[in-house]
Design an enzyme around this catalytic site. Sequence first.
Site, PDB file in Angstrom:
ATOM      1  N   GLU A 182       0.814  -1.222   0.000  1.00  0.00           N
ATOM      2  CA  GLU A 182       0.000   0.000   0.000  1.00  0.00           C
ATOM      3  C   GLU A 182       0.848   1.274   0.000  1.00  0.00           C
ATOM      4  O   GLU A 182       0.475   2.276  -0.604  1.00  0.00           O
ATOM      5  CB  GLU A 182      -0.968   0.008   1.185  1.00  0.00           C
ATOM      6  CG  GLU A 182      -2.231  -0.824   0.972  1.00  0.00           C
ATOM      7  CD  GLU A 182      -2.026  -2.298   1.260  1.00  0.00           C
ATOM      8  OE1 GLU A 182      -0.949  -2.666   1.770  1.00  0.00           O
ATOM      9  OE2 GLU A 182      -2.947  -3.092   0.973  1.00  0.00           O
ATOM     10  N   HIS A 225     -12.103  -4.789   8.531  1.00  0.00           N
ATOM     11  CA  HIS A 225     -12.504  -4.668   7.128  1.00  0.00           C
ATOM     12  C   HIS A 225     -13.865  -3.985   7.005  1.00  0.00           C
ATOM     13  O   HIS A 225     -14.574  -4.195   6.033  1.00  0.00           O
ATOM     14  CB  HIS A 225     -12.573  -6.045   6.461  1.00  0.00           C
ATOM     15  CG  HIS A 225     -11.236  -6.669   6.217  1.00  0.00           C
ATOM     16  ND1 HIS A 225     -10.470  -7.182   7.232  1.00  0.00           N
ATOM     17  CD2 HIS A 225     -10.516  -6.847   5.081  1.00  0.00           C
ATOM     18  CE1 HIS A 225      -9.342  -7.663   6.732  1.00  0.00           C
ATOM     19  NE2 HIS A 225      -9.334  -7.471   5.433  1.00  0.00           N
TER      20      HIS A 225
END
Lengths: 327, 334
Positions: free
Chosen positions: A60, A129
Amino acid sequence: MAQLTYRESVSLAIAQAMRKDPKVFFIGEDVGAAGGVFKATVGLLDEFGKDRVMDTPISEQAILGAAMGAAMAGLRPIAEIMFSDFLAVCWDIVANQIAKTRYMSDGQINIPLVIRTANGGGSKFGAQHSQSLENWSMMIPGLKVVAPSSPGDVLGLMNSAVNDPDPVIFYEHKSLYASKEELESTELSIPLGQSNILHEGSDITIIGLALMAQRAKKAAIELKEKHNINAKVIDLRTLVPLDLQSIKSAINETGLAMTVEENPRLCGWGAEISSLITEHCFNNLKGPVTRLTTPHVPLPSADILEDNTIPSVDVIVQEVIKKVKGE
Amino acid sequence: MVDITNDDIGESNRLALWEMMLKLRLVEKKAYDLFLQNLIKGTSHLALGQEAIAGAFGVSLQEGDYTFCTYRGHAHTLARGSSIEGVLGELMGRQCGLMKGKGGSMHLTDVDKGVMGSYAIIGAHLTIANGTALASKYNNTKEVSVCFFGDGTTNIGAFHEALNMAQIWKLPIVFVCENNLYMEYTPIGEVTAVENPAADRASAYNMEKIIVDGNDADEMYRTAQAAIKKARDGDGPSLIEAKTYRHSGHSRADPGKYRPDEEVKDWMENKDPITNYRKRLLEFNIDEEIISEIENKVKEQVEEATEISKASAIPDVKEIFTDVWADGGYKWHN
């Protein structure tokens, strides 16, 4: 007329931007060949090829760093962070680098990029999540924050986000991907900083974002039909820039205000809105601003636990009734 | 001994290196003096002793190439041709500073010269440098991106993410690790699993292991030229580990007492890149008068720029509110 899902609007919005401007490219994990884990970017690789739709490793920091550098060199990247929760592993690039470099360089450097990310709960994915993290980016000077609540808004706001000269974090709500809308045109543009009234009413103003805006709208319909309460619902659409003028007009008309947020209580975006309302509308308020948030807990996974953590239509209805009746 | 009959570098390049290194040395010394006079506030991280690395790249890069450096970036910024008063003025918080005092010592930026910023969070700028390299590849233009960093950076995740991405995309980029043997206050060997913190990791990313004496300006020049050419020719990234030593502590706050006296003495007296390069120039039969002329010229330039910086106004307080956004302002609501 075209019926589009929120998910289809995402890929269409990216495709529209890429067709118009060869400087726009798209990178992220599993975004190309796989079409995205939420299937929101299906078809882009076929149309634009590997040079403009790039599958990346699970890196990321490298994804957003590359997007930032490319933007500094004049390109217009759209980068995907698969789940907004993953912003935590690249938060240096977002909060320290992307947000601050224009200011620190005295305006020498522009960073026109869009970070798309799947945000929010409803999928029973658990606490890592499912978070709603708009407030993380809202508090950093230099970041614009967008969270669309409908397919049309995805199209219109993405159009503005890609063409914006500043970095934009574009929070797509997971639980809205399947939602549908009939659109008269798919060529849309909605300026950043322009809220939307989803339901008219004069008894109370409910302020929401993304999924919470849609739930507030459903609550308003029920309140009108079953309880004779007229609630105005404002979908903020963007937190930065913020449509303060529309909030002020609404509160000055209704005198009561409620924010509906999917984030935990402390320092949620509603805290800032509540503060602004108190500062700007105090003399027209009939009571304190109410904030509906999740309790101050990580989001649990099981159906009954998650469903009772995130503000539901029923909870909004009940809280509005209490508020309007002065209980 | 040098082989003066087979000179691959040549007098004009050597004199350019000489002038460049002197400029970097004398400006850093001046920055130190200005601290002592309390004309520079905040922190600073001097690159005294490491001039050959930034210097070699400075004379080797072309207009349009991109460089990224760390908070120890005064030298790398000057090496691209940024003005001395732009650098000193920024350190002093004056209007003539590169960013009018909004960035400070650790964030020197001069886009017109290809200085794409100085980065103060370890590792981040390796990933960002990939981005300008990606843009060059995307646009099929021939700029090279160069990213400087210290040995401590090799143990943070962003270093590894960036090297992998640069290699899979064959980006036109050169990563330059300036191994000055200490990660801030800690000997790098005590906290690193391999002997050569950058070079020994190269194979993990299918890159060549390159170790160079970072205090030998000629060796640095050759290494820089080769890596830049490789990137410009489209043959992908390089990772260079240049062994060097900083003469002063990590930052303004650090007297560097953790380093053995003998070690410091050896590097200062026997391995100083500038003292040694002066001898090298003489070995190549370059006229001492020319060498001294350059010395005098650079000294004058630094003194003149110092006076300009001192005379420059402090920034208007309104600068606080500028340039958060591309519209020039800072407003976040209507």
